[in-house]
Design a protein around this motif. Structure first.
Motif: not given
Length: 486
Positions: A329, A336, A367, A371, A374
């Motif tokens: 990132y 990803r 962020r 991510t 999640r």
């Protein structure tokens, strides 16, 4: 090692003239034309002898034109570029150029391969003699300097006959996309960690740690104090008594590699290489001194070293039976890859790491944390490679790391700058050096405080120079496996 399927494929093309008048005189022709001026010397005694100069030059030009007409047309020459291995940082890549001469004359070729600066800083001129109907090849080596996708250029050719009075200029469109991969550790270094991983796996099999994980191991009768959630009601109904599930430590864990691609990872670091140090009686003392002196590898960015560590950890974790995921990132999510295993997954991970780019802006750490939480709701090992911004405020990356610790095992790695450490440890000899040393010591102390606070929250922290990054991370991963911390 990288799979051969990652190699750039060979490319073949016919030459074409560089322009309509793509020919010229050679240095030999120019030298012969200049020699015609010697005819002026006898012209001082007899003016009629001065005409020998234009006669000589016309004769040289006539032979040069005839020599140029004898050369095969550019369309009768073909070129092929072949790669011996996939380009990767800190390793040489061998390139083979092949010329096929479909003409009737032996030609002396001078080749310039237009490669991007990521492969070679200054393209060299290569010489090759091409016989009719017989492929002629030459090999040369390049050492990549940048990861990512790059486009090669044309292959430029100047060729002449054995007489060497005229030459033609041509080029072949050998343009192709080449991907440069992160550096790989040598097989000897990797075998050490693989052997230790195998030993740890055997120890865990013998220990059969029960009750610590969530992998089903066996059934047994219910005992007082067992968790009611572990009762197997189907087995209870069959046997007429309470039956409890028994678990063991999971052998296959999820390992996430999180790479910071912000501005702090753009800084370049040159790592010295140790000399051979071996004694050879045939070498002179000066040569032995040069051989033993430390050399420096080409400077790479901190992100390059982080990608090298990521490849090594992925290979070791996959060998150990774990599943490996990747999150790279910057201001946004660049790459990803969900956790997986197998050779195909490793190849996909290496492809993703080759495309990671350091950004000029600050990375959005929160962020990335959101991510990751999640994508990975269950407990996992997180390797986070980043650097700490030198600001008076608490770095955002520390807040993100603290959020991950609520659910995961975090190995937080901060990449240090060797120059700052050198300045902090040096004895100042002037006022300017004293202020620089004080600033460097203050930066180092602040890093220690931040990492100590993160360690107090339960994180495994490392503050490393790039040359020690890979080995330290692999050793720490094996320690986590040995202690069954995930």
């Amino acid at each position: 090692m990288i799979s051969p399927s990652l190699h750039p494929g060979p490319i073949h093309a016919a030459f074409e003239p560089r322009s309509r008048w793509a020919f010229g005189l050679t240095p030999r022709s120019v030298a012969l034309l200049c020699a015609g001026f010697l005819g002026l010397i006898p012209g001082f005694w007899d003016p009629r002898l001065a005409y020998s100069m234009p006669a000589w030059d016309l004769l040289v030009l006539l032979f040069a034109v005839l020599d140029g007409l004898r050369l095969p047309a550019a369309r009768n020459l073909f070129a092929t570029r072949t790669w011996s291995n996939a380009p990767a940082l800190d390793s040489e890549t061998e390139i083979e150029l092949t010329i096929e001469n479909h003409g009737k004359l032996i030609v002396d070729c001078r080749l310039v391969d237009d490669l991007p600066e990521a492969l070679v800083a200054h393209p060299a001129t290569h010489r090759l003699t091409a016989f009719p109907r017989v492929p002629a090849s030459l090999k040369y080596r390049v050492q990549p300097q940048e990861r990512g996708d790059w486009t090669t250029g044309w292959l430029y050719l100047r060729y002449r006959s054995g007489l060497g009075l005229a030459e033609r200029w041509a080029r072949a469109p050998l343009t192709q996309q080449v991907r440069i991969y992160p550096a790989l550790r040598t097989g000897e270094e990797q075998q050490i960690f693989l052997a230790r991983s195998r030993q740890i796996d055997l120890q865990l099999r013998q220990a059969r740690l029960r009750g610590l994980g969530r992998d089903f191991e066996s059934l047994r009768e219910y005992r007082e104090g067992d968790d009611l959630r572990d009762i197997c009601w189907t087995a209870t109904a069959r046997r007429g008594g309470l039956i409890t599930r028994q678990y063991q430590t999971e052998r296959s864990q999820a390992v996430w590699i999180v790479l910071d691609c912000g501005r702090l990872m753009r800084s370049r670091v040159a790592i010295p290489m140790e000399g051979d140090g071996g004694f050879n009686p045939r070498t002179s003392p000066a040569e032995r001194a040069r051989a033993s002196a430390p050399e420096e590898r080409p400077p790479h960015s901190k992100l390059d070293y982080a990608c090298t560590t990521a490849v090594a950890l992925a290979q070791l974790a996959l060998f150990s039976g774990d599943r490996v995921g990747l999150l790279a990132y910057g201001h946004t999510i660049q790459q990803r890859l969900l956790p997986g295993r197998g050779a195909a997954h490793l190849r996909q991970l290496i492809e993703s790491l080759a495309l990671v780019r350091a950004e000029a802006s600050e990375a959005d750490h929160l962020r990335a944390t959101a991510t990751l939480n999640r994508l990975q709701p269950r407990r996992a090992l997180i390797l986070w490679i980043t650097d700490l911004a030198e600001t008076a405020m608490r770095p955002e990356v520390i807040d993100g790391a603290t959020q991950l610790l609520r659910r995961h095992v975090l190995l937080f790695v901060a990449m240090a700058q060797p120059e700052v450490e050198t300045i902090a440890q040096a004895r100042p000899k002037s006022v300017d050096q004293m202020f620089r040393a004080a600033a460097a010591q203050e930066m180092a102390a602040r890093r220690e405080v931040l990492l100590a606070r993160l360690h107090e929250h339960g994180a495994l922290t490392l503050d490393l120079n790039p040359e020690a990054l890979t080995s330290s991370v692999l050793n720490q991963y094996l320690t986590v496996k040995e202690r069954a911390m995930v």
